[in-house]
Design a protein around this motif. Structure first.
Motif, mmCIF file in Angstrom:
data_model
loop_
_atom_site.group_PDB
_atom_site.id
_atom_site.type_symbol
_atom_site.label_atom_id
_atom_site.label_comp_id
_atom_site.label_asym_id
_atom_site.label_seq_id
_atom_site.Cartn_x
_atom_site.Cartn_y
_atom_site.Cartn_z
ATOM 1 N N ALA A 8 55.670 34.876 43.092
ATOM 2 C CA ALA A 8 54.038 34.576 42.430
ATOM 3 C C ALA A 8 53.428 35.004 43.131
ATOM 4 O O ALA A 8 52.098 34.474 42.481
ATOM 5 C CB ALA A 8 54.794 34.137 41.682
ATOM 6 N N ASP A 9 53.051 34.282 44.375
ATOM 7 C CA ASP A 9 51.696 34.613 44.707
ATOM 8 C C ASP A 9 51.788 35.724 45.263
ATOM 9 O O ASP A 9 50.651 35.615 45.569
ATOM 10 C CB ASP A 9 52.296 33.427 45.942
ATOM 11 C CG ASP A 9 52.225 31.962 46.535
ATOM 12 O OD1 ASP A 9 51.546 31.302 44.731
ATOM 13 O OD2 ASP A 9 52.250 31.019 46.720
ATOM 14 N N ARG A 10 52.249 36.454 45.538
ATOM 15 C CA ARG A 10 52.349 38.111 46.242
ATOM 16 C C ARG A 10 51.707 38.994 44.591
ATOM 17 O O ARG A 10 50.737 39.344 44.613
ATOM 18 C CB ARG A 10 54.198 38.899 46.131
ATOM 19 C CG ARG A 10 54.127 37.818 47.746
ATOM 20 C CD ARG A 10 55.634 38.446 48.346
ATOM 21 N NE ARG A 10 55.286 40.491 48.754
ATOM 22 C CZ ARG A 10 55.951 40.361 48.975
ATOM 23 N NH1 ARG A 10 57.417 40.336 48.803
ATOM 24 N NH2 ARG A 10 56.009 41.455 49.047
ATOM 25 N N ILE A 11 51.802 38.652 43.754
ATOM 26 C CA ILE A 11 51.795 39.092 42.513
ATOM 27 C C ILE A 11 50.487 38.286 42.005
ATOM 28 O O ILE A 11 49.658 38.910 41.608
ATOM 29 C CB ILE A 11 53.072 38.169 40.993
ATOM 30 C CG1 ILE A 11 54.212 39.051 41.580
ATOM 31 C CG2 ILE A 11 52.521 39.611 39.747
ATOM 32 C CD1 ILE A 11 54.039 40.601 41.648
ATOM 33 N N ALA A 12 49.924 37.507 42.115
ATOM 34 C CA ALA A 12 48.624 36.770 41.955
ATOM 35 C C ALA A 12 47.894 37.499 42.757
ATOM 36 O O ALA A 12 46.503 37.702 42.631
ATOM 37 C CB ALA A 12 48.775 35.279 42.259
ATOM 38 N N LYS A 13 47.806 37.975 43.746
ATOM 39 C CA LYS A 13 47.664 38.228 45.056
ATOM 40 C C LYS A 13 47.220 39.265 44.705
ATOM 41 O O LYS A 13 46.257 39.886 44.784
ATOM 42 C CB LYS A 13 47.653 37.992 46.612
ATOM 43 C CG LYS A 13 47.050 36.772 47.190
ATOM 44 C CD LYS A 13 47.724 36.998 48.692
ATOM 45 C CE LYS A 13 47.756 35.689 49.321
ATOM 46 N NZ LYS A 13 48.011 35.709 50.669
ATOM 47 N N ILE A 14 48.430 39.870 44.315
ATOM 48 C CA ILE A 14 47.757 41.923 43.756
ATOM 49 C C ILE A 14 46.887 41.920 42.537
ATOM 50 O O ILE A 14 45.974 42.835 41.967
ATOM 51 C CB ILE A 14 49.164 42.530 44.052
ATOM 52 C CG1 ILE A 14 49.996 42.858 44.610
ATOM 53 C CG2 ILE A 14 49.047 43.785 42.850
ATOM 54 C CD1 ILE A 14 51.274 42.908 44.770
ATOM 55 N N GLU A 15 47.073 41.565 41.668
ATOM 56 C CA GLU A 15 46.122 41.050 40.170
ATOM 57 C C GLU A 15 44.692 40.484 40.909
ATOM 58 O O GLU A 15 43.839 40.908 39.832
ATOM 59 C CB GLU A 15 46.843 40.018 39.453
ATOM 60 C CG GLU A 15 48.396 40.565 38.559
ATOM 61 C CD GLU A 15 48.468 39.362 37.823
ATOM 62 O OE1 GLU A 15 48.283 38.223 37.217
ATOM 63 O OE2 GLU A 15 49.679 39.714 37.128
#
Length: 123
Positions: A8-15
């Motif tokens: 979820a943290d990785r997805i948040a960084k990408i977004e």
């Protein structure tokens, strides 16, 4: 060592990067439609061209350094004598490149004017 991040943290960084809140990450992969073989061909061609031009220039510079006294002796006697007798840095550099015999031949030939055909200097 950095702690492992959750998915979820990785997805948040990408977004966040996509929206412009975080700086963009460096791109490691080639661009869409870019072939890695083409990139390597371009690098290989540039490297080959550097070798084609650099190696002969290096050889010419080495030969000019080794035979600098002979190259100076090949100059017209008046020009060589004028360069060798200059009191500045160029004259000092040129005098360091010739042997005393070559110096005597070049400066002596310039003092007496042009050499007659078939004449030999101090041999």
């Amino acid at each position: 060592m950095s702690p492992q991040t959750s998915f979820a943290d990785r997805i948040a960084k990408i977004e966040a990067r996509a929206s412009g809140k975080l700086p963009l990450a460096p791109v490691i992969a080639p661009m869409v439609g870019e072939d890695l073989r083409e990139i390597e061909k371009k690098r290989g061609r540039a490297s080959r061209m550097k070798r084609v031009f650099t190696l002969p220039l290096l050889g010419a510079a080495l030969a000019a350094g080794l035979y600098s006294g002979e190259l100076i002796a090949m100059l017209p006697p008046q020009v060589a004598a004028e360069i060798l007798t200059r009191p500045d840095t160029l004259g000092e550099l040129m005098r360091a490149q010739v042997t005393p015999e070559q110096f005597a031949q070049l400066t002596g030939a310039a003092m007496f004017g042009p050499m007659p055909e078939g004449a030999v200097l101090n041999e």
